[in-house]
Design a protein around this motif. Structure first.
Motif: not given
Length: 216
Positions: A182-187
């Motif tokens: 969830v902390e990562k980009e462009m999910l």
């Protein structure tokens, strides 16, 4: 763009002052949104502004409404302004389910399609298309760089997915799963890559994020 989850505890400054941008508001929004812009999902760093989901110009009564406040990057907040007040709310809708989000590599553009055909979904799709593809598919320099950044990040993610499909080791699976944190980009874009590659069942626990599913 994905569903967002907001703390139920309202920052004190919203009731104790006339401000909507107190330090406690910024701090809580950074935590709630995992330090990402709620529209493009890029990491914010120091480039963030408080966005009124329904603009101050048209909804002055919501100026300090906690549910109306989000953090956006300068690019997204500047382009949104008061033109997209009637979007679907990321607090109420599983955006990643209801709007298909893809990079169309053949036509060098971002592609968005609403699963539900109503005004709010159409407005949200129009906003996203304009941010990534420019007006009438003609990009200015910032729009070109914005799109290119998204495209390069999805190329990188696709390589990791393909590596896993070609060699389904635990190590390769962990690499893909890490990119779905969830902390990562462009999910939102990653979500549709997972679905298009028929890997939803394999990564069902990684793509829940801020919603709860009943797995059938």
């Amino acid at each position: 763009m994905i569903r967002e989850k907001k703390s139920e505890e309202v920052p004190l400054s919203l009731s104790a002052t006339a401000r909507y941008d107190g330090e406690d508001v910024k701090r809580q929004l950074l935590e709630d949104q995992h330090e990402k812009c709620y529209i493009c999902e890029r990491k914010l760093g120091t480039d963030f502004q408080i966005d009124h989901f329904k603009s101050q110009e048209n909804y002055s009564n919501l100026r300090q409404d906690w549910r109306n406040l989000f953090l956006a990057c300068g690019y997204c907040n500047g382009k949104k302004s008061d033109r997209f007040d009637n979007n679907i709310s990321p607090l109420d809708v599983n955006v990643e389910d209801e709007i298909e989000q893809r990079i169309d590599f053949n036509h060098n553009k971002a592609s968005f399609r609403a699963v539900i055909d109503d005004e709010q979904h159409r407005n949200t799709v129009e906003m996203l298309c304009r941010f990534y593809n420019g007006k009438q598919n003609k990009r200015l320099i910032k729009e070109e760089r914005f799109f290119d950044e998204a495209k390069q990040k999805m190329i990188s993610f696709l390589r990791k997915v393909y590596n896993y499909q070609m060699d389904s080791t635990r190590e390769n699976r962990d690499i893909v799963a890490e990119e779905l944190s969830v902390e990562k980009e462009m999910l939102g874009f990653k979500y549709w890559i997972i679905l298009d590659c028929h890997l939803k069942d394999e990564f069902i626990n990684e793509i829940k994020w801020n919603k709860e599913w009943t797995i059938k």
